[in-house]
Design an enzyme around this catalytic site. Sequence first.
Site, PDB file in Angstrom:
ATOM      1  CG  HIS A  25      -1.914   0.981   1.382  1.00 49.68           C
ATOM      2  ND1 HIS A  25      -1.676   2.275   1.795  1.00 49.68           N
ATOM      3  CD2 HIS A  25      -3.246   0.899   1.134  1.00 49.68           C
ATOM      4  CE1 HIS A  25      -2.828   2.933   1.807  1.00 49.68           C
ATOM      5  NE2 HIS A  25      -3.786   2.123   1.410  1.00 49.68           N
ATOM      6  CG  ASP A  82       0.387  -2.542   6.000  1.00 48.35           C
ATOM      7  OD1 ASP A  82      -0.591  -2.691   6.765  1.00 48.35           O
ATOM      8  OD2 ASP A  82       0.315  -1.935   4.919  1.00 48.35           O
ATOM      9  CD  GLN A 107      -7.055  -4.792   3.963  1.00 49.05           C
ATOM     10  OE1 GLN A 107      -8.015  -5.518   4.245  1.00 49.05           O
ATOM     11  NE2 GLN A 107      -7.209  -3.521   3.663  1.00 49.05           N
ATOM     12  CE  LYS A 164      -7.397  -0.162   5.905  1.00 48.20           C
ATOM     13  NZ  LYS A 164      -8.126   0.165   4.662  1.00 48.20           N
ATOM     14  CB  CYS A 193      -3.682   3.147  -1.668  1.00 49.39           C
ATOM     15  SG  CYS A 193      -4.840   4.456  -1.368  1.00 49.39           S
TER      16      CYS A 193
HETATM   17  N1  PMP Z   1      -1.946  -0.911   4.472  1.00 50.01           N
HETATM   18  C1  PMP Z   1      -2.912  -1.642   3.926  1.00 50.01           C
HETATM   19  C2  PMP Z   1      -2.608  -3.024   3.459  1.00 50.01           C
HETATM   20  C3  PMP Z   1      -4.183  -1.107   3.798  1.00 50.01           C
HETATM   21  O1  PMP Z   1      -5.158  -1.828   3.252  1.00 50.01           O
HETATM   22  C4  PMP Z   1      -4.429   0.213   4.247  1.00 50.01           C
HETATM   23  C5  PMP Z   1      -5.793   0.853   4.095  1.00 50.01           C
HETATM   24  N2  PMP Z   1      -6.351   0.708   2.804  1.00 50.01           N
HETATM   25  C6  PMP Z   1      -3.387   0.917   4.833  1.00 50.01           C
HETATM   26  C7  PMP Z   1      -2.170   0.326   4.928  1.00 50.01           C
HETATM   27  C8  PMP Z   1      -3.566   2.307   5.354  1.00 50.01           C
HETATM   28  O2  PMP Z   1      -4.439   2.304   6.426  1.00 50.01           O
HETATM   29  P1  PMP Z   1      -5.033   3.669   6.995  1.00 50.01           P
HETATM   30  O3  PMP Z   1      -5.576   4.407   5.806  1.00 50.01           O
HETATM   31  O4  PMP Z   1      -6.096   3.234   7.930  1.00 50.01           O
HETATM   32  O5  PMP Z   1      -3.915   4.378   7.653  1.00 50.01           O
END
Ligand code: PMP
Length: 408
Positions: free
Chosen positions: A124, A201, A204, A227, A365
């Site tokens: 991401h 990270d 998910q 999430k 993203c």
């Molecule tokens: N890493 C992953 C794998 C994600 O799916 C996301 C959110 N789409 C993020 C990081 C970023 O999370 P946040 O926008 O809640 O900071």
Amino acid sequence: DTSISVDEIRKEFPVLHQQVNGKPLIYFDNAATSQTPECVTNALIHYYQNDNANIHRGIHTLAERATTAFEETRKAAQRFINAGEAEEIIFTKGTTEGINLVAQAYGRKFLKAGDEIIISGMEHHSNIVPWQLLCEQTGANLKVIPVQPSGEILLEDFDRLLTDKTKLVSVVYISNSLGTVNPVAEIIAKAHAAGAVTMVDGAQAAPHHQIDVQALDCDFLAFSGHKMYGPTGVGVLYGKRALLERMDPYQGGGEMIREVTFEKTTYNDIPYKFEAGTPNIADVVAFKAAIEFIEGIGFEFLHQQEMALLQRGKERLYSIDGFTPIGTAAHKTSVISFLIDGVHPFDLGMLLDARGIAVRTGHHCTQPLMDHFQIEGTVRASFAVYNTVEEIDTFAEALSEIVKKFRS
Ligand code: PMP
């Protein structure tokens, strides 16, 4: 627990029981943000109606209640990921802030020109850009584990990149775009053997997978409340005590200090050293209800339900005319990313929304990952525990009809 049923779970989510564009809402955008059960919204309301006050320094009753509730969530988060100590749990506004915190408070202090940071090709943006900023600041270099056509990474490829220059390895546990579950335990063990610090990270992973930071032995792990059936604006950074103590503060302000004079300031102990200013108290307090909601269902039921949805999705969707799945890893979570020959993902997204079906379209993203597949983006349907097999069937029928109209 065999007494749990999806019907009962759905009752706890008022938002699911509405019509969108004249059709019952089918919410398949859970990888972006999941919906919140009543226990979470009730906790938020309860906090504001009874206990609202600033935390930690107040001696009055409300301040004590708010502080206790805030710190109770820290203990719940500790339990949730099996951290050794509550002090290793730092509240952030989400995964993004957790990764930036490590990049700046650890990376800026300990990395230097020529050092290397390894990430994967399916990260991401929030696990790419903070490291690029750090590289610009320190002269370190970013290395990327390539992604296979199936949407997996190979440990051999990681081995090739890992050298004595590697100082930091940060990988995504589960890909938000593809659903791939990465072999993070193996990556962490290899990285440690090479002397590198590791970050996961977990954005998910948190809603789908039992995380055990002690078993993984990761140095840092970040995830987001929104999430995992929790409120927006709250997340967790886990870090090993020894590392957190050696790090510089991330931001300066109230709460993170021990003593301030104009000549010199000393810093508070962890975790407070990293929690400058008034935090998002209400959402942190309500986040505990989300953790308990997941614990109440249990990852066994959750996993079983999500795998049933994934399986049904594959059976019903893969046969649709022109359907191409993006990401076909054997070990993946309940995400189906796809393209339909000759139909733009945005058009599909809009036509599905017209039928009350919420999916995500675009690059999710993960632009470098999309570039790797030489596509602009995908349509992504991502499932949560409250989704049903019937919803998948309705979705598949809607998609078939839309495609037929496009073809005729
Ligand atoms: N890493 C992953 C794998 C994600 O799916 C996301 C959110 N789409 C993020 C990081 C970023 O999370 P946040 O926008 O809640 O900071």
